[in-house]
Design an enzyme around this catalytic site. Structure first.
Site, PDB file in Angstrom:
ATOM      1  CB  ALA A 139      18.508  59.255  47.735  1.00 41.90           C
ATOM      2  CB  SER A 140      18.239  61.807  51.890  1.00 39.69           C
ATOM      3  OG  SER A 140      16.862  62.035  51.773  1.00 39.69           O
ATOM      4  N   GLY A 180      11.018  62.262  48.163  1.00 35.60           N
ATOM      5  CA  GLY A 180      10.479  62.435  49.508  1.00 35.60           C
ATOM      6  C   GLY A 180      10.043  61.158  50.209  1.00 35.60           C
ATOM      7  CG  HIS A 208      18.657  61.274  39.538  1.00 32.89           C
ATOM      8  ND1 HIS A 208      18.904  62.488  40.126  1.00 32.89           N
ATOM      9  CD2 HIS A 208      17.992  60.542  40.467  1.00 32.89           C
ATOM     10  CE1 HIS A 208      18.427  62.485  41.364  1.00 32.89           C
ATOM     11  NE2 HIS A 208      17.875  61.315  41.601  1.00 32.89           N
ATOM     12  CG  ASN A 259      20.396  57.888  43.877  1.00 32.83           C
ATOM     13  OD1 ASN A 259      21.625  57.711  43.860  1.00 32.83           O
ATOM     14  ND2 ASN A 259      19.820  58.927  43.277  1.00 32.83           N
ATOM     15  CG  PHE A 260      24.526  54.163  47.758  1.00 32.91           C
ATOM     16  CD1 PHE A 260      23.268  53.631  47.986  1.00 32.91           C
ATOM     17  CD2 PHE A 260      25.638  53.372  48.073  1.00 32.91           C
ATOM     18  CE1 PHE A 260      23.114  52.342  48.517  1.00 32.91           C
ATOM     19  CE2 PHE A 260      25.495  52.098  48.607  1.00 32.91           C
ATOM     20  CZ  PHE A 260      24.231  51.587  48.817  1.00 32.91           C
ATOM     21  CE  LYS A 261      19.496  62.177  45.488  1.00 37.08           C
ATOM     22  NZ  LYS A 261      18.836  63.471  45.673  1.00 37.08           N
ATOM     23  CD  GLU A 310      13.410  60.452  41.771  1.00 36.34           C
ATOM     24  OE1 GLU A 310      13.633  60.063  42.930  1.00 36.34           O
ATOM     25  OE2 GLU A 310      14.303  60.881  41.008  1.00 36.34           O
ATOM     26  CB  ILE A 368      14.300  65.359  44.828  1.00 35.25           C
ATOM     27  CG1 ILE A 368      13.597  64.568  43.726  1.00 35.25           C
ATOM     28  CG2 ILE A 368      15.647  64.733  45.150  1.00 35.25           C
ATOM     29  CD1 ILE A 368      14.354  64.484  42.424  1.00 35.25           C
TER      30      ILE A 368
END
Lengths: 228, 228, 228, 228
Positions: free
Chosen positions: B205-206, B184, B96, B12-14, B144, B149
């Site tokens: 994502a991150s 996470g 989401h 996920n590029f958010k 999630e 997150i």
């Protein structure tokens, strides 16, 4: 970023099948042709997934249909100003009747757009809400009585007092914001009436986006803007 | 439309600056390289305005971060399935934690995606909501716990019972839906733990999108999927 | 807290003028009279500001029309379970078509109600959403095709497959949850059809709340429930 | 309906356990005692299910914490003006930071309240949003920087420019609307600072509602209002 000028014709592509994907590009090219032919300002507002492909294909300003406030990082699925800039947008509609915004978010979005040099057109539903919107200092306000949207009955002819009321109330507090009108605008006569009532342009959708001959419809509109 | 297979790594590029506009394309290309190098399924979920440019640039499946229900016509500013198909998407995340959906809309969106052959990954926050989501028959569910997150504390190691509970409850009623986990997840050990607990992939994502060396992070993840 | 039993007639007062303030009390008393006369379970769902005055005035169970999830403290303007208990409520409707809830909030609200011993009736729009709702383990699910609400065309007679489909799908996964149906229920024949199709009660509004003779309408409904 | 006067102390009960059900009545009675003792205007805003029982028990004005726009009929679970009037309310808060409203709904709610003679206090987050709110002509605007709410750090002392900016901007366009401030107000010194900066009252919550000795806290606040 190209400068966007008033008076103006803004074409909202909504989610019409005739204005989705490659057909959004074609419709935007019709808008571009007529804009050049008549020397009038036309801006197009395609769906979010189409912004990049449309902005690459035409020189006229491309607006998003909506933008969320918020800064980069989280906000999965939100449409942030930064991404609109990267997609080649010149600005965005905000608070469309099909996508109303919370007041604080609307103000935050206008500020954010300002910082990123995006033009903002805030849609409103009546004169008093228009004044509230204008007090947030967007680039323009577009008043659209929701009950006329998509009807073909134009606000400028059926409810002229909405436009004159909006112009009068806004001008009492803000001389700089652009004032557009929408809802039911479908031909040159509607545009003429709107401009005569003090509007500086129109926001329309179905009359152009659903037409078999959008260029013809646009020429009819553009002629009235040129006469301004 | 390319087939999407399990097990799977979904990125996920958010709205990360490192994953916006042309940088979204570059990040997607890193994902594609690692996917090919390891022969693992990686899918990317860039922001809506970036979907078209990313899908043109890579062969791996591109997912939207969100999709609205509703049929073409009105819905200014909404993201409809038809536009996602035109933008080259293979599927979409839904619900989401940063973009929760009303239950009836979620069901309508899953049905709509199904008709247009888009893969759906429905995000959920706990085992019971996962079962409810699974009963709507999306392609996959990704559980999630919201409190993890973006923390770097992985659900698969910190709350393994969320994954085992979700797997157990879902399998009691639905044998076909994919089960992913997120929140996470940041390295191969987290992926390994997730797969050992019965998950069929991860949503993260991150750890990838904010990394200076995303390809390295992805290789660490992919190695565990290959071992499956 | 009084026990609420199936089969059941649930009367949603919505925001009808005839069912607001002191008139809500009077209408609830009509419901109570018929409930006692026929020995059938009738519950009433007045507006939130009327809950206290109605619950003090009648012995039949009083339900809220909506409840927000969340724990005491913040949430200005939200309707929390704790306040409903203090107002004398036995339960609450959740996710009514005029007040749809985000899936995760709906689950949280059902759990919260459970902890505070409030009965929950989750409204849904079709069989598949009904199964998702049932998997959250509320006390009951009430399926109401939105297009029939307020029409006087009853779901049990116009769309019997919605009820049979809901009953069948829910019973495959949950034997305990109550199953009600709503939308267009206006007389005894509609109730009879609903019960024959496997529903355990009805949720209705205008036929009772807007009637000049609500007790008569209620008797017609109650007679069919008694025959059960 | 009793007249509500400025300057004013508005006590938001939020959803604090100490201000729910019968305890809301007791807290409102403390407010009433101090109001009479000092001859100052105090209004209370209990939760929606508590409005009726509180308004019956005290003579000071009772405000709702939120009101939805919309006319009687549908809107299950919504809180309409008509029901607030029946519950004995004198007015309502609108657009609290924990319950933000869409701009068009906010305007519609202010108009509706006006027609039913309900006082409106519109909450805002900064000076520019305050001007927008003031242009809708509510009875009063209460500016509350969200980051200070519930902190005990008072806006009047920590961010005096928010109050002076709000007063200045609003007075440039509207001389009649009341101007309150909130966020972190907890004692007489905060009230004094607020009044000195041009505010006509305060909106507070936890300092009163969570106190073991609310009457003492209120006396400290009231003394500063009396000095006005």
């Amino acid at each position: 970023m190209a400068k966007v000028e008033l008076p103006l014709i803004a074409v909202n592509f909504k989610t019409y099948p005739q204005a989705t994907g490659e057909r959004a590009v074609v419709l935007a090219q019709h808008c571009e042709s007529v804009a050049k032919e008549y020397g009038v300002q036309i801006v197009v507002a395609p769906q979010t997934p189409d912004l990049f492909r449309v902005s690459r294909a035409v020189d006229i300003p491309v607006f998003a249909q909506h933008m969320d406030p918020g800064d980069p990082g989280r906000y999965t699925g939100h449409v942030l100003a930064e991404a609109l800039v990267e997609a080649g947008c010149a600005g965005t509609l905000l608070n469309h009747s099909e996508n109303r915004m919370v007041l604080a978010d609307l103000e935050a979005a206008v500020r954010k757009a300002e910082r990123l040099h995006l033009y903002t057109i805030v849609c409103t539903n009546n004169p008093m809400v228009s004044v509230a919107a204008a007090s947030l200092r967007p680039w323009a306000v577009a008043v659209e009585p929701p009950e006329l949207i998509g009807t073909g009955v134009s606000v400028s002819q059926a409810q002229p007092e909405v436009i004159t009321g909006t112009v009068e109330k806004i001008r009492a507090v803000n001389n700089e914001v652009g004032i557009l009108c929408g809802a039911g605008i479908s031909n040159g006569a509607d545009v003429r009436a709107a401009l005569n009532l003090g509007a500086q342009g129109v926001l329309l959708a179905s009359a152009v986006a659903k037409s078999d001959r959008p260029a013809e419809v646009l020429r009819d509109l553009a002629e009235q803007v040129v006469r301004e």
